[in-house]
Design an enzyme around this catalytic site. Structure first.
Site, mmCIF file in Angstrom:
data_model
loop_
_atom_site.group_PDB
_atom_site.id
_atom_site.type_symbol
_atom_site.label_atom_id
_atom_site.label_comp_id
_atom_site.label_asym_id
_atom_site.label_seq_id
_atom_site.Cartn_x
_atom_site.Cartn_y
_atom_site.Cartn_z
ATOM 1 N N GLU A 51 0.818 -1.217 0.000
ATOM 2 C CA GLU A 51 0.000 0.000 0.000
ATOM 3 C C GLU A 51 0.853 1.268 0.000
ATOM 4 O O GLU A 51 0.844 2.035 0.973
ATOM 5 C CB GLU A 51 -0.968 -0.011 1.189
ATOM 6 C CG GLU A 51 -2.006 -1.098 1.086
ATOM 7 C CD GLU A 51 -3.064 -1.023 2.170
ATOM 8 O OE1 GLU A 51 -2.826 -0.401 3.217
ATOM 9 O OE2 GLU A 51 -4.156 -1.592 1.963
ATOM 10 N N GLU A 96 -6.446 -7.993 -0.723
ATOM 11 C CA GLU A 96 -6.784 -8.118 0.700
ATOM 12 C C GLU A 96 -8.269 -7.851 0.887
ATOM 13 O O GLU A 96 -8.847 -6.980 0.231
ATOM 14 C CB GLU A 96 -6.048 -7.072 1.538
ATOM 15 C CG GLU A 96 -4.580 -7.271 1.716
ATOM 16 C CD GLU A 96 -3.983 -6.161 2.592
ATOM 17 O OE1 GLU A 96 -4.708 -5.576 3.419
ATOM 18 O OE2 GLU A 96 -2.796 -5.869 2.412
HETATM 19 C C1 GAL Z 1 -4.324 -3.039 4.958
HETATM 20 C C2 GAL Z 1 -2.840 -3.405 5.061
HETATM 21 C C3 GAL Z 1 -2.653 -4.697 5.817
HETATM 22 C C4 GAL Z 1 -3.457 -4.703 7.088
HETATM 23 C C5 GAL Z 1 -4.909 -4.431 6.745
HETATM 24 C C6 GAL Z 1 -5.840 -4.436 7.933
HETATM 25 O O1 GAL Z 1 -4.516 -1.711 4.630
HETATM 26 O O2 GAL Z 1 -2.277 -3.534 3.784
HETATM 27 O O3 GAL Z 1 -1.284 -4.890 6.085
HETATM 28 O O4 GAL Z 1 -2.982 -3.719 7.941
HETATM 29 O O5 GAL Z 1 -5.013 -3.163 6.151
HETATM 30 O O6 GAL Z 1 -7.161 -4.196 7.542
#
Ligand code: GAL
Length: 668
Positions: free
Chosen positions: A148, A303
């Site tokens: 990110e 994710e």
């Molecule tokens: C994302 C990040 C992850 C984790 C996740 C939690 O933004 O890339 O590493 O922190 O959020 O929701």
């Protein structure tokens, strides 16, 4: 090539190296959950390079090998998203400075300086070493660059680079002063080193400066990404690269970063609640479409949470079923994967209460685990749809630079322009009717679309007005709105009337002034055909110069003046909506327009709360249905179609609340 959707998660074995039993169990659990890939090494730098110049990749090799032997691929990360403590302490310059030029202390993540030569060099070294060791490993399928990319650094190194960037862009200070209109308040620069980034306690009123600083920040990150890519390509030229993007993230212009990546991936964290989730589904759909549109090809959902997040005010669990509906929504909009943050919950530190496939409890008899497992099976059942594409006849313009500029301006509504909400008001009208939408920015290509919707196109750049003109001239239909064509690409107002740069002729009108309304104040749009809609926030006062009024204002001193117009231009036409309308207007307006244009729809009759999307592949066309209403819905199909999960032909589908279905509606 075997068709399959990727199903996996961020996996952090480096947190459990002293527990081989757990690492062994992880593999079993992944297999049971039908997972076929994991992202490894995202935050592992301290384990990969425990001391400066001392590398330890053996543990990673074991992990990748054991995953591979069990049919699980590795998405290998470069570790630049979090720097080890030793590095951060030793080399101050790699730590970011805030907008008041205060240096960060060691800690957190995603907070390195993108300019620091030392950080770039350390990233190059470790990336090359990772590529050398693992680039040809059959288990490694993709590079996950950093994590990110985000944030801005105000350190002297960044500011110096900014000055150099400006010098290259403008050539002379005279030109820069002219383009930034620095005569205003005596802000004229007389040497390059007087120029500082916009700062909380410094210059904030020169809009051209702010705009260029944001452009520079994007360029600097792009340059950093290019160096990361160059390093991994040294030994692994064949492996594709991606970087996980975020939603509502407008600090950089993603449209400028897309070309360096082979695949777009992104992290989606909608906040689902109890009951009807149609609105949240619409917002999420919009961002899936933005991500797909960046490269006009399937993207990866990198994710998502199997249950809850832990960074929101409350950690709401996904209601039963929602895991299926929300995951399939990504696929329906063009994702070729469903991946999670995170596989196993960390035992300590800040994300120990974030949702995960495997809980601290460790068993498989949790709702989370079972949801993930069922989803994995579902993805296997629909595998033939992998790689299929979405074909849109409608393009919406989302230009981040224009957004930056309108947000920075003072007036006409400092209490909120609500650009993204407005975009969604237009988008919803298509989404709820199963009409696919692509997003383009002002550098985008409009050919091939029937309809272009460009709400609040405040700033015009890159000859976009010429593209719009030729699009309409050749038969396209354009919908523009208030707050369009006010400034050029350096945020200088157009002289001679708005919308500038020839758009006045295209819309057949002249925009004299904008009335900014307080929250709660309204006006009315009265259509010639009799219907009326509430207007709010911004009302543009326009004069017709060839366009025809389709509706007028119902109140105030501009009562009776045009508020909705259409102009015939070449073989096409351009509509202009002069004020922000209530959502019902967009529904009715685009319903009529899409019928007139015969826009293709995934399905004609779609019950409220159900989303219908079509993906078209080499073997067939696939209808995806997701029910976000929370209530049972019956969906009638125009022809008997094969439900992929059950293999049963259906003429109608009964969807429970938060259920999803995929049907092959035509074979090729
Ligand atoms: C994302 C990040 C992850 C984790 C996740 C939690 O933004 O890339 O590493 O922190 O959020 O929701």
């Amino acid at each position: 090539m075997e068709l399959k959707f990727l199903h996996g998660a961020d996996y952090n074995p480096d947190q459990w190296l002293d527990r081989p039993d757990i690492l062994q169990r992880d593999i079993e659990l992944m297999k049971e959950a039908h997972m076929n890939c994991v992202s490894v090494g995202i935050f592992s730098w301290a384990k990969l390079e425990p001391q400066e110049g001392v590398y330890d990749f053996d543990w990673l090799e074991k992990v990748i090998k054991s995953l591979y032997e069990n049919g699980i691929s590795t998405v290998l990360a470069t570790p630049s998203g979090a720097k080890p403590v030793w590095m951060s302490e030793k080399y101050e310059e790699i730590r970011r400075m805030s907008s008041s030029m205060v240096r960060d202390q060691t800690g957190g993540r995603h907070n390195h300086c993108y300019t620091s030569p030392y950080y770039r060099e350390k990233v190059r070294q470790i990336n090359e070493k990772l590529a050398q060791r693992f680039g040809s490993h059959p288990g490694v399928i993709l590079w996950h660059l950093s994590n990110e990319y985000g944030g801005t650094c105000w350190c002297p190194l960044c500011q110096k680079a900014f000055q150099g960037w400006l010098q290259k862009k403008y050539g002379t200070l005279e030109e820069l002063n002219h383009q930034w209109w620095t005569a205003f308040w005596s802000h004229t620069y007389t040497s390059w080193d007087q120029i500082h980034a916009p700062m909380a306690n410094g210059e904030r009123s020169t809009h051209g400066l702010t705009l260029d600083w944001k452009r520079f920040t994007t360029e600097q990150v792009r340059d950093f990404i290019r160096e990361e890519i160059k390093a991994v390509r040294t030994y692994a030229p064949h492996l594709p690269v991606t970087a996980n993007f975020m939603y509502y993230f407008t600090e950089y212009n993603y449209f400028k970063l897309k070309d360096d990546l082979d695949l777009i991936s992104w992290d989606s964290y909608p906040q689902w609640k109890k009951g009807d989730n149609t609105e949240e589904a619409c917002s999420t759909a919009l961002w899936h479409d933005v991500m797909r549109s960046l490269k006009h090809q399937p993207f990866l959902l990198m994710e998502s949470t199997p249950s809850c997040t832990n960074w929101t005010p409350v950690s709401r669990l996904k209601r039963p079923g929602m895991h299926l509906a929300s995951s399939m929504q990504a696929v329906a909009h063009g994702a070729d994967s469903v991946q999670y943050f995170q596989f196993r919950k960390s035992r300590g530190s800040s994300e120990k209460f974030h949702g995960a496939v495997v809980d601290h409890y460790g068993g498989t008899d949790t709702r989370e685990f079972q949801d993930v497992k069922n989803l994995g099976q579902f993805l296997e059942d629909i595998r033939e749809a992998q790689g299929s594409q979405i074909k849109a006849q409608v393009a919406m313009v989302l230009d981040v630079e224009s957004f930056w500029a309108m947000e920075d301006a003072q007036g006409p509504r400092n209490c909120g322009l609500h650009y993204f909400e407005t975009l969604k008001d237009h988008y919803r009208a298509f989404w709820s009717r199963g009409i696919p939408v692509d997003f383009v920015d002002e550098e985008g290509d409009l050919s091939g679309y029937r309809l272009v919707v460009a709400p609040m196109l405040y700033l015009l750049r890159a000859g976009f007005e010429a593209k719009l003109q030729s699009f309409v001239e050749q038969g396209g239909v354009l919908v523009g709105t208030y707050h369009t064509g006010l400034v050029n690409e350096n945020d200088l107002c157009y002289l001679g009337g708005w919308p500038g740069a020839g758009l006045a002729q295209l819309f057949g009108l002249w925009h004299e002034a904008t009335d900014g309304l307080w929250d709660g104040e309204t006006n009315t749009l009265k259509l010639a055909e009799g219907k009326a809609y509430r207007l709010s926030e911004l009302c543009a006062l326009i004069h017709l110069k060839g366009a025809k009024a389709l509706g007028v204002y119902g109140e105030d001193f501009y009562e009776g003046e045009p508020a909705l117009t259409v102009n015939q231009f070449g073989k096409g036409r351009a509509y202009y909506l002069a004020a922000k309308a209530e959502p019902a207007f967009y529904g009715d307006f685009y319903q009529k327009l899409s019928q007139e244009l015969g826009l293709a729809r995934a399905l004609k009759e779609i019950p409220y709360g159900v989303e219908a999307c079509l993906r078209e592949g080499a073997e067939g066309s696939y209808l995806f249905l997701q029910n976000f209403s929370g209530e049972e819905k019956r969906v009638e199909l125009p022809q008997a179609s094969l439900e992929l999960r059950t293999g049963v032909p259906r003429k109608e589908v009964l969807l429970a609340g938060y259920d999803a279905a995929v049907l092959r509606i035509a074979s090729k």
